[in-house]
Motif scaffolding. Structure first.
Motif, PDB file in Angstrom:
ATOM      1  N   LEU A   1       0.875  -1.195   0.139  1.00 41.60           N
ATOM      2  CA  LEU A   1      -0.019  -0.031  -0.053  1.00 41.60           C
ATOM      3  C   LEU A   1       0.709   1.405  -0.022  1.00 41.60           C
ATOM      4  O   LEU A   1       0.580   2.215  -0.588  1.00 41.60           O
ATOM      5  CB  LEU A   1      -0.995   0.061   1.266  1.00 41.60           C
TER       6      LEU A   1
ATOM      7  N   ARG B   1      -3.925   5.427  -4.609  1.00 43.43           N
ATOM      8  CA  ARG B   1      -4.903   4.586  -3.854  1.00 43.43           C
ATOM      9  C   ARG B   1      -5.934   3.844  -4.473  1.00 43.43           C
ATOM     10  O   ARG B   1      -6.074   2.800  -4.163  1.00 43.43           O
ATOM     11  CB  ARG B   1      -5.179   5.446  -2.642  1.00 43.43           C
ATOM     12  N   LEU B   2      -6.531   4.570  -5.365  1.00 42.82           N
ATOM     13  CA  LEU B   2      -7.677   3.993  -6.041  1.00 42.82           C
ATOM     14  C   LEU B   2      -7.160   2.762  -6.880  1.00 42.82           C
ATOM     15  O   LEU B   2      -7.716   1.944  -7.210  1.00 42.82           O
ATOM     16  CB  LEU B   2      -8.233   5.086  -7.124  1.00 42.82           C
TER      17      LEU B   2
ATOM     18  N   HIS C   1      -4.632   1.046  -6.379  1.00 41.43           N
ATOM     19  CA  HIS C   1      -4.199  -0.109  -5.477  1.00 41.43           C
ATOM     20  C   HIS C   1      -5.554  -0.796  -5.188  1.00 41.43           C
ATOM     21  O   HIS C   1      -5.437  -2.096  -5.038  1.00 41.43           O
ATOM     22  CB  HIS C   1      -3.665   0.466  -3.975  1.00 41.43           C
ATOM     23  N   ALA C   2      -6.625  -0.011  -4.959  1.00 39.14           N
ATOM     24  CA  ALA C   2      -7.962  -0.823  -4.852  1.00 39.14           C
ATOM     25  C   ALA C   2      -8.445  -1.606  -6.062  1.00 39.14           C
ATOM     26  O   ALA C   2      -8.926  -2.854  -5.873  1.00 39.14           O
ATOM     27  CB  ALA C   2      -8.973   0.214  -4.383  1.00 39.14           C
ATOM     28  N   ILE C   3      -7.963  -1.351  -7.408  1.00 44.06           N
ATOM     29  CA  ILE C   3      -8.369  -1.895  -8.409  1.00 44.06           C
ATOM     30  C   ILE C   3      -7.715  -2.819  -8.967  1.00 44.06           C
ATOM     31  O   ILE C   3      -8.244  -3.927  -9.368  1.00 44.06           O
ATOM     32  CB  ILE C   3      -8.777  -0.733  -9.606  1.00 44.06           C
TER      33      ILE C   3
ATOM     34  N   LYS D   1      -2.820  -7.969  -1.249  1.00 47.22           N
ATOM     35  CA  LYS D   1      -2.558  -6.500  -0.801  1.00 47.22           C
ATOM     36  C   LYS D   1      -3.186  -5.768   0.347  1.00 47.22           C
ATOM     37  O   LYS D   1      -2.759  -4.756   0.625  1.00 47.22           O
ATOM     38  CB  LYS D   1      -2.996  -5.890  -2.194  1.00 47.22           C
TER      39      LYS D   1
ATOM     40  N   THR E   1      -6.031  -4.367   2.748  1.00 43.33           N
ATOM     41  CA  THR E   1      -6.863  -2.977   2.484  1.00 43.33           C
ATOM     42  C   THR E   1      -6.213  -1.809   1.817  1.00 43.33           C
ATOM     43  O   THR E   1      -5.000  -1.557   1.816  1.00 43.33           O
ATOM     44  CB  THR E   1      -7.455  -2.622   3.913  1.00 43.33           C
ATOM     45  N   SER E   2      -7.223  -0.789   1.191  1.00 40.18           N
ATOM     46  CA  SER E   2      -6.482   0.259   0.729  1.00 40.18           C
ATOM     47  C   SER E   2      -6.632   1.495   1.784  1.00 40.18           C
ATOM     48  O   SER E   2      -6.236   2.590   1.571  1.00 40.18           O
ATOM     49  CB  SER E   2      -7.300   0.586  -0.627  1.00 40.18           C
ATOM     50  N   ASP E   3      -7.228   1.084   2.852  1.00 35.33           N
ATOM     51  CA  ASP E   3      -7.162   2.017   4.022  1.00 35.33           C
ATOM     52  C   ASP E   3      -7.841   3.556   3.555  1.00 35.33           C
ATOM     53  O   ASP E   3      -7.424   4.533   3.811  1.00 35.33           O
ATOM     54  CB  ASP E   3      -5.661   2.358   4.637  1.00 35.33           C
ATOM     55  N   TRP E   4      -9.006   3.192   3.320  1.00 37.56           N
ATOM     56  CA  TRP E   4      -9.975   4.403   2.832  1.00 37.56           C
ATOM     57  C   TRP E   4     -10.327   5.424   4.150  1.00 37.56           C
ATOM     58  O   TRP E   4     -10.670   6.389   3.903  1.00 37.56           O
ATOM     59  CB  TRP E   4     -11.372   3.756   2.262  1.00 37.56           C
TER      60      TRP E   4
ATOM     61  N   SER F   1      -7.912   8.225   4.149  1.00 34.71           N
ATOM     62  CA  SER F   1      -7.675   8.759   2.866  1.00 34.71           C
ATOM     63  C   SER F   1      -8.187  10.206   2.695  1.00 34.71           C
ATOM     64  O   SER F   1      -7.823  10.899   1.904  1.00 34.71           O
ATOM     65  CB  SER F   1      -8.468   7.999   1.718  1.00 34.71           C
TER      66      SER F   1
END
Length: 281
Positions: A118, A193-194, A196-198, A204, A206-209, A212
């Motif tokens: 991340l 970050r987007l 990373h989520a996609i 991977k 969580t993207s830790d939204w 954010s």
């Protein structure tokens, strides 16, 4: 090339080299693995310098929504162009992050640490404390924007300004970046970050939204304060927006403290509940 595509290309260069140096340092098995924070901050400084050299004459090389909004607040950039610039910056950041992922794909697969993966894309705090994390992003971006305006007010040898701005980024990273990873740029954090989520990144996490919003709100407020305070202190122009941004900063800091207290209380209650269950068992 139009200013829109200039911002796309400039921000892409920024992320390819900036996120690229992070990947080289934190991912497993690279030849630059574990080379340290100075390498990362130097890489980001050079990334900014090259991006400004590339598109400075085309779009002004904002490559950062905080810079775009800050300049608009003091009349140095038209508000009508702000949405398209921010869109271009986010698109460029997403393209750059995608290229870094494909470049380091074998090393992403070899790395087990979710945080390292991340961290290649987005920023995160060394110590998670909402008020401190928010303040760090505000201060870092304040120094960035007011520093850019300082640099612009001085005469340098032709072609030297982008390098000086790169050194400013290097200095901010060394002095202020150790707390949150110094996003100081909403597009730099949100776009990657987007991605990373996609992207189908192995293990991977969580993207830790939940975090954010800090590297978005902090830089926008900090950049606005930097531009508005520069106008007030060095040009004698006090824009009404200065008081709005001071009030906004105060309100968000109060909210951040309230969120932190709520998080601590929730954690304490969860800990007590687990202890109680353990005793009953």
């Amino acid at each position: 090339m139009s200013p829109f595509w200039g911002e796309v290309f400039g921000t892409m260069i920024l992320i390819v080299l900036g996120a690229g140096v992070v990947a080289g340092v934190v991912l497993k098995g690279t030849k630059s693995a574990e080379s340290g924070w100075i390498v990362i901050t130097a890489g980001w400084g050079l990334a900014v310098a090259l991006a400004v050299y590339a598109v400075g004459d085309i779009s002004g090389a904002h490559i950062n929504p905080a810079v775009t909004v800050g300049l608009a607040l003091v009349g140095e950039f038209p508000w009508a162009s702000v949405p398209s610039y921010i869109a271009a910056q986010v698109i460029g950041a997403m393209i750059g992050a995608s290229l870094v992922y494909f470049h380091y794909s074998a090393h992403f697969n070899a790395t087990e640490d979710e945080g390292a993966k991340l961290g290649t894309f987005a920023t995160g705090p060394a110590i998670r404390h909402t008020p401190s994390n928010f303040f760090s992003e505000v201060l870092g971006t304040y120094v960035l924007v007011i520093g850019i305006l300082f640099i612009g007010a001085n005469a340098f040898t032709d072609g030297l300004n982008p390098l000086i701005i790169g050194l400013l980024i290097f200095a901010i990273g060394l002095s202020l970046g150790g707390t949150t990873g110094y996003a100081i740029n909403p597009a730099r954090d949100f776009g990657p970050r987007l991605i990373h989520a996609i992207m189908p990144i192995k293990g991977k996490g969580t993207s830790d939204w939940a975090y954010s919003w800090i590297p978005i709100a902090g830089p926008i407020i900090g950049g606005g304060l930097g531009a508005l305070s520069y106008a007030a202190m060095f040009q004698g122009i006090v824009y009404p927006a200065l008081w709005v941004f001071i009030a906004l900063f105060t309100a968000v800091m109060v909210l951040a403290f309230m969120l932190e207290r709520k998080n601590i209380k929730t954690s304490d209650e969860k800990f007590e509940y687990q202890n109680l269950r353990g005793k009953k068992a």
